[in-house]
Design a protein around this motif. Structure first.
Motif, PDB file in Angstrom:
ATOM      1  N   MET A 130       0.814  -1.087   0.204  1.00 31.81           N
ATOM      2  CA  MET A 130       0.123  -0.033   0.000  1.00 31.81           C
ATOM      3  C   MET A 130       0.938   1.456  -0.083  1.00 31.81           C
ATOM      4  SD  MET A 130      -3.279   0.953   2.555  1.00 31.81           S
ATOM      5  CE  MET A 130      -2.165   1.257   4.002  1.00 31.81           C
ATOM      6  N   GLU A 131       1.983   1.402   0.776  1.00 39.92           N
ATOM      7  CA  GLU A 131       2.878   2.584   0.771  1.00 39.92           C
ATOM      8  C   GLU A 131       3.561   2.511  -0.615  1.00 39.92           C
ATOM      9  OE1 GLU A 131       5.470   1.696   4.272  1.00 39.92           O
ATOM     10  OE2 GLU A 131       4.017   2.153   5.620  1.00 39.92           O
ATOM     11  N   THR A 132       3.873   1.596  -1.063  1.00 46.43           N
ATOM     12  CA  THR A 132       4.521   1.480  -2.561  1.00 46.43           C
ATOM     13  C   THR A 132       3.590   2.167  -3.451  1.00 46.43           C
ATOM     14  OG1 THR A 132       5.981  -0.430  -1.843  1.00 46.43           O
ATOM     15  CG2 THR A 132       6.037   0.266  -4.192  1.00 46.43           C
ATOM     16  N   ARG A 133       2.555   1.579  -3.339  1.00 53.47           N
ATOM     17  CA  ARG A 133       1.119   2.031  -4.215  1.00 53.47           C
ATOM     18  C   ARG A 133       1.166   3.398  -4.124  1.00 53.47           C
ATOM     19  NH1 ARG A 133      -0.415   2.113  -9.073  1.00 53.47           N
ATOM     20  NH2 ARG A 133      -2.640   2.284  -9.391  1.00 53.47           N
ATOM     21  N   SER A 134       1.115   4.024  -2.767  1.00 51.05           N
ATOM     22  CA  SER A 134       0.747   5.387  -2.620  1.00 51.05           C
ATOM     23  C   SER A 134       1.777   6.269  -3.023  1.00 51.05           C
ATOM     24  CB  SER A 134       0.477   5.559  -1.094  1.00 51.05           C
ATOM     25  OG  SER A 134       0.545   6.891  -0.708  1.00 51.05           O
ATOM     26  N   ARG A 135       3.171   5.874  -2.818  1.00 50.57           N
ATOM     27  CA  ARG A 135       4.208   6.554  -3.487  1.00 50.57           C
ATOM     28  C   ARG A 135       4.116   6.791  -4.943  1.00 50.57           C
ATOM     29  NH1 ARG A 135       7.385   4.079   0.529  1.00 50.57           N
ATOM     30  NH2 ARG A 135       7.920   2.427  -0.776  1.00 50.57           N
ATOM     31  N   GLN A 136       3.783   5.505  -5.762  1.00 50.65           N
ATOM     32  CA  GLN A 136       3.797   5.419  -7.226  1.00 50.65           C
ATOM     33  C   GLN A 136       2.351   6.413  -7.475  1.00 50.65           C
ATOM     34  OE1 GLN A 136       2.988   1.366  -7.881  1.00 50.65           O
ATOM     35  NE2 GLN A 136       5.191   0.856  -8.195  1.00 50.65           N
ATOM     36  N   LEU A 137       1.511   6.581  -6.751  1.00 46.61           N
ATOM     37  CA  LEU A 137       0.261   7.119  -7.223  1.00 46.61           C
ATOM     38  C   LEU A 137       0.545   8.819  -6.832  1.00 46.61           C
ATOM     39  CD1 LEU A 137      -2.685   5.126  -5.954  1.00 46.61           C
ATOM     40  CD2 LEU A 137      -2.049   5.562  -8.403  1.00 46.61           C
ATOM     41  N   GLU A 138       1.326   8.996  -5.739  1.00 46.21           N
ATOM     42  CA  GLU A 138       1.740  10.601  -5.661  1.00 46.21           C
ATOM     43  C   GLU A 138       2.669  10.795  -6.651  1.00 46.21           C
ATOM     44  OE1 GLU A 138       3.404  10.294  -1.628  1.00 46.21           O
ATOM     45  OE2 GLU A 138       1.393  10.237  -0.779  1.00 46.21           O
ATOM     46  N   GLU A 139       3.728   9.996  -7.134  1.00 49.46           N
ATOM     47  CA  GLU A 139       4.699  10.371  -8.155  1.00 49.46           C
ATOM     48  C   GLU A 139       3.660  10.660  -9.288  1.00 49.46           C
ATOM     49  OE1 GLU A 139       7.768   7.499  -8.118  1.00 49.46           O
ATOM     50  OE2 GLU A 139       8.186   7.675  -6.401  1.00 49.46           O
ATOM     51  N   GLU A 140       2.832   9.751  -9.939  1.00 49.22           N
ATOM     52  CA  GLU A 140       2.040   9.847 -10.918  1.00 49.22           C
ATOM     53  C   GLU A 140       1.289  11.199 -11.133  1.00 49.22           C
ATOM     54  OE1 GLU A 140      -1.151   7.418 -13.382  1.00 49.22           O
ATOM     55  OE2 GLU A 140      -0.407   6.344 -11.892  1.00 49.22           O
ATOM     56  N   VAL A 141       0.745  11.358  -9.776  1.00 49.64           N
ATOM     57  CA  VAL A 141      -0.049  12.686  -9.766  1.00 49.64           C
ATOM     58  C   VAL A 141       0.892  13.921  -9.883  1.00 49.64           C
ATOM     59  CG1 VAL A 141      -1.499  14.230  -7.890  1.00 49.64           C
ATOM     60  CG2 VAL A 141      -1.832  11.772  -8.045  1.00 49.64           C
ATOM     61  N   ARG A 142       2.108  13.752  -9.235  1.00 47.43           N
ATOM     62  CA  ARG A 142       3.087  14.869  -9.337  1.00 47.43           C
ATOM     63  C   ARG A 142       3.463  15.125 -10.883  1.00 47.43           C
ATOM     64  NH1 ARG A 142       5.631  14.089  -5.063  1.00 47.43           N
ATOM     65  NH2 ARG A 142       6.775  12.286  -5.620  1.00 47.43           N
ATOM     66  N   GLY A 143       3.569  13.970 -11.605  1.00 46.77           N
ATOM     67  CA  GLY A 143       4.002  14.099 -12.915  1.00 46.77           C
ATOM     68  C   GLY A 143       2.959  14.771 -13.949  1.00 46.77           C
ATOM     69  N   LEU A 144       1.768  14.203 -13.274  1.00 46.76           N
ATOM     70  CA  LEU A 144       0.591  14.729 -14.283  1.00 46.76           C
ATOM     71  C   LEU A 144       0.141  16.111 -13.877  1.00 46.76           C
ATOM     72  CD1 LEU A 144      -1.954  11.601 -13.799  1.00 46.76           C
ATOM     73  CD2 LEU A 144      -0.744  12.237 -15.937  1.00 46.76           C
ATOM     74  N   ARG A 145       0.612  16.571 -12.842  1.00 48.81           N
ATOM     75  CA  ARG A 145       0.348  18.178 -12.479  1.00 48.81           C
ATOM     76  C   ARG A 145       1.380  18.748 -13.016  1.00 48.81           C
ATOM     77  NH1 ARG A 145      -0.883  17.531  -5.887  1.00 48.81           N
ATOM     78  NH2 ARG A 145      -3.137  17.409  -6.199  1.00 48.81           N
ATOM     79  N   GLU A 146       2.676  18.406 -13.253  1.00 47.37           N
ATOM     80  CA  GLU A 146       3.757  19.130 -14.036  1.00 47.37           C
ATOM     81  C   GLU A 146       3.128  18.955 -15.395  1.00 47.37           C
ATOM     82  OE1 GLU A 146       7.215  16.871 -13.417  1.00 47.37           O
ATOM     83  OE2 GLU A 146       7.330  17.727 -11.038  1.00 47.37           O
ATOM     84  N   GLN A 147       2.532  17.909 -16.165  1.00 43.22           N
ATOM     85  CA  GLN A 147       2.365  17.931 -17.408  1.00 43.22           C
ATOM     86  C   GLN A 147       1.283  18.980 -17.738  1.00 43.22           C
ATOM     87  OE1 GLN A 147       1.278  13.925 -18.286  1.00 43.22           O
ATOM     88  NE2 GLN A 147       3.324  13.295 -18.650  1.00 43.22           N
TER      89      GLN A 147
END
Length: 157
Positions: A53-70
């Protein structure tokens, strides 16, 4: 004999109860061991799930950060495109206004040239008209005379 018999039964009952107690203690120990194993397995599964869950949460946070940058990049590009389009439209409008002014200026100059040329032509025609009128009257009289010579009335023609 009764006491011996009763003592033997009591001893047999005691042995049977001890044996039963040992069986129950063994079952209890087995149940405890099984409980500990189940608890240990559940704890292990909980830790694994928590890590996942922590790994998935970090992945989703990174994905959200990347999508926000895009998204921000796209917004900046869209704004730059909008400003470029507005600037291009402004330049086009300015060029059109300049061309319209140039066309209007050329129309005015051509109109002036045309009027000047027509005025000159009319002046030349006015100057030449008296000469032509005299020549036309002479020709008209000459041809009228010839028609009379042939016996024709010019008004009948």
């Amino acid at each position: 004999a009764l006491r011996r018999d009763e003592a033997r039964r009591a001893k047999a009952s005691e042995d049977q109860l001890r044996w039963r107690l040992q069986v129950l203690e063994a079952e209890l120990e087995e149940a405890r061991s099984e409980g500990k194993a189940i608890y240990a397995e559940m704890s292990r599964q909980r830790r694994v799930l928590q890590k996942e869950m922590e790994t998935r949460s970090r992945q989703l946070e990174e994905e959200v950060r990347g999508l926000r940058e895009q998204l921000e990049t796209c917004r900046r590009e869209a704004e730059a495109s909008r400003q470029g389009a507005e600037q291009a439209l402004g330049e086009r409008d300015q060029t059109l206004a300049q061309l319209r002014a140039h066309v209007a200026d050329m129309e005015a100059k051509y109109e002036e040239i045309l009027h000047g040329s027509l005025d000159q032509l009319l002046a030349k025609l006015r100057a030449v008209k008296p000469q032509w009128d005299g020549a036309v009257l002479r020709l008209h009289a000459k041809y009228k005379e010839r028609l009379h010579q042939f016996g024709l009335n010019p008004l009948d023609l």
